[in-house]
Scaffold this active site. Structure first.
Site, PDB file in Angstrom:
ATOM      1  NE  ARG A 199       6.556  -3.618  -4.441  1.00 38.08           N
ATOM      2  CZ  ARG A 199       5.496  -3.553  -3.679  1.00 38.08           C
ATOM      3  NH1 ARG A 199       5.759  -3.042  -2.420  1.00 38.08           N
ATOM      4  NH2 ARG A 199       4.443  -4.024  -3.956  1.00 38.08           N
TER       5      ARG A 199
ATOM      6  CG  HIS B 179       0.983  -2.414  -7.467  1.00 42.27           C
ATOM      7  ND1 HIS B 179       1.349  -3.504  -7.604  1.00 42.27           N
ATOM      8  CD2 HIS B 179       0.757  -2.216  -6.119  1.00 42.27           C
ATOM      9  CE1 HIS B 179       1.596  -4.200  -6.547  1.00 42.27           C
ATOM     10  NE2 HIS B 179       1.193  -3.514  -5.623  1.00 42.27           N
TER      11      HIS B 179
ATOM     12  CD  GLN C 176      -3.079  -4.447  -4.520  1.00 43.91           C
ATOM     13  OE1 GLN C 176      -2.323  -4.728  -3.822  1.00 43.91           O
ATOM     14  NE2 GLN C 176      -4.766  -4.780  -4.240  1.00 43.91           N
TER      15      GLN C 176
ATOM     16  CG  ASP D  37      -3.001   3.187  -2.580  1.00 43.29           C
ATOM     17  OD1 ASP D  37      -2.726   2.707  -1.699  1.00 43.29           O
ATOM     18  OD2 ASP D  37      -1.869   3.228  -3.571  1.00 43.29           O
TER      19      ASP D  37
ATOM     20  CB  CYS E 208      -3.766  -1.729  -2.821  1.00 41.21           C
ATOM     21  SG  CYS E 208      -2.851  -0.248  -2.147  1.00 41.21           S
TER      22      CYS E 208
ATOM     23  NE  ARG F 228      -0.984  -8.192  -5.001  1.00 41.16           N
ATOM     24  CZ  ARG F 228       0.058  -7.232  -4.546  1.00 41.16           C
ATOM     25  NH1 ARG F 228      -0.292  -6.609  -3.569  1.00 41.16           N
ATOM     26  NH2 ARG F 228       1.121  -7.464  -5.192  1.00 41.16           N
TER      27      ARG F 228
HETATM   28  N1   CP Z   1      -0.435  -3.720  -1.774  1.00 37.65           N
HETATM   29  C1   CP Z   1       0.882  -3.984  -1.723  1.00 37.65           C
HETATM   30  O1   CP Z   1       1.486  -4.235  -2.851  1.00 37.65           O
HETATM   31  O2   CP Z   1       1.347  -4.182  -0.599  1.00 37.65           O
HETATM   32  P1   CP Z   1       2.865  -4.374  -0.383  1.00 37.65           P
HETATM   33  O3   CP Z   1       3.591  -3.104  -0.743  1.00 37.65           O
HETATM   34  O4   CP Z   1       2.987  -4.697   1.104  1.00 37.65           O
HETATM   35  O5   CP Z   1       3.313  -5.484  -1.154  1.00 37.65           O
HETATM   36  N1  NVA Z   2       0.391   3.450  -4.096  1.00 36.37           N
HETATM   37  C1  NVA Z   2       0.896   2.984  -2.897  1.00 36.37           C
HETATM   38  C2  NVA Z   2       0.880   1.237  -2.922  1.00 36.37           C
HETATM   39  C3  NVA Z   2       1.508   0.644  -2.238  1.00 36.37           C
HETATM   40  C4  NVA Z   2       1.129  -0.995  -2.240  1.00 36.37           C
HETATM   41  C5  NVA Z   2       2.519   3.079  -3.055  1.00 36.37           C
HETATM   42  O1  NVA Z   2       3.113   2.983  -3.941  1.00 36.37           O
HETATM   43  O2  NVA Z   2       3.162   3.265  -2.276  1.00 36.37           O
END
Ligand code: CP
Ligand code: NVA
Length: 304
Positions: A102, A129, A132, A224, A264, A292
């Site tokens: 990440r 992502h 997701q 989101d 998400c 997930r």
């Molecule tokens: N939706 C998602 O990726 O959640 P987290 O940021 O908690 O992993």
């Molecule tokens: N768009 C959000 C998704 C979190 C899972 C972010 O990047 O923070």
């Protein structure tokens, strides 16, 4: 299948199979199975940003499949300041069999993946992502029976989740409509790529500014957060711009009567979505969160 899953485009030829494999893993081939496709594999989860779902579900997925998960936090690794992403990719490849990463920036994601000799899975960056979106398409198939021809409407910020859903919808034959303020439209190259794949698959990608028009006859309404991780300094201007894009019960009424509501998570009740909607009958957000786990299993099996 490409070595890495950094974008939905890396699953272009395999997405349908990955979704079906996730559905069958959920249906019983998962935890209790004696098959351990990640037997003795060591998998590192390198995270530059916070996480609940991604970290938790990958840790359990790796364990269920017979592998060993090691988590490395932002503080201990300090990608790009203590050490370059490129050196990190080379070092981790000497110990591990796969990297779940990440990142703040897609460029860093590419740099690390380029230097690594083992598969890298994008667990979110500023551009995409994919983990997701696979779980979301799986949830859509689970709830609607099929993906081809359904209408998915994304309302709000055209962020990483939206980008992966555009590409994933185009690959899966889903008609996707995005409604955002014109100054926050999705990236042109993602839209062009999505539109051209959609043409091949007999579906469409449409970008609108009117959320009520977009929501008409939708099979699913998705939103989101307006402020993604790393965008905190834009809070004031974005919250103002996105106010008309809040998903309310009134907006849900424009959709098909059997439409589902998707997010998400994490969510902010009263900002991008009203509590009445996310906590209501049409909401499938916790099914998405569960999926997930199954989606990550299928993705790791495909990438190993
Ligand atoms: N939706 C998602 O990726 O959640 P987290 O940021 O908690 O992993
Ligand atoms: N768009 C959000 C998704 C979190 C899972 C972010 O990047 O923070």
């Amino acid at each position: 299948m490409s070595k890495n899953i950094l974008s939905m485009l890396d699953m272009r030829d395999d997405l349908g199979k990955i979704i079906d494999s996730a559905l069958s893993l959920k249906g019983g081939e998962g935890k209790k199975s004696t098959k351990k496709p990640l037997n003795k594999k060591n998998i590192v989860m390198l995270f530059e940003k916070p996480s609940l779902r991604t970290k938790g579900s990958f840790a359990v997925a790796i364990q269920d499949l017979g592998g060993n998960a090691v988590y490395m936090s932002p503080e201990e690794v300090q990608v790009g300041s203590r050490e370059s992403a490129s050196d990190i990719g080379k070092v981790l490849s000497r110990y591990f069999d796969m990297i779940v990463y990440r990142a703040f920036s897609h460029d860093t994601m590419l740099e690390l993946a380029e230097s690594a000799s083992i598969p890298v899975i994008n667990a979110l960056d500023n551009l995409e992502h994919p983990c997701q979106a696979v779980a979301d398409l799986m949830t859509l198939k689970e709830k609607k029976g099929a993906l081809k021809g359904i209408k998915l409407v994304y309302i709000g910020d055209a962020n990483n989740v939206c980008n992966s859903l555009i590409l994933g919808s185009a690959i899966s034959g889903v008609n996707m409509v995005v409604a955002t303020p014109s100054s926050y439209s999705p990236k042109q190259d993602i839209v062009s790529e999505g539109k051209s794949i959609a043409v091949e698959n007999g579906c469409s990608i449409e970008i609108l500014t009117n959320p009520f028009k977009a929501a008409e006859n939708a099979d699913a309404i998705y939103t989101d957060v307006w402020i993604s991780m790393g965008e905190e300094s834009y809070r004031e201007e974005k919250e103002k711009a996105f106010l008309p894009y809040k998903v309310t019960q009134k907006l849900m009424e424009k959709a098909d009567k059997d439409a589902i509501f998707m997010h998400c998570l994490p969510a902010h009740r009263g900002l991008e979505v009203d509590a009445q909607v996310i906590d209501g009958q049409q909401s499938v957000v916790f099914d998405q969160a569960e999926n997930r786990l199954h989606a990550h299993k299928a993705m790791m099996i495909a990438a190993r």
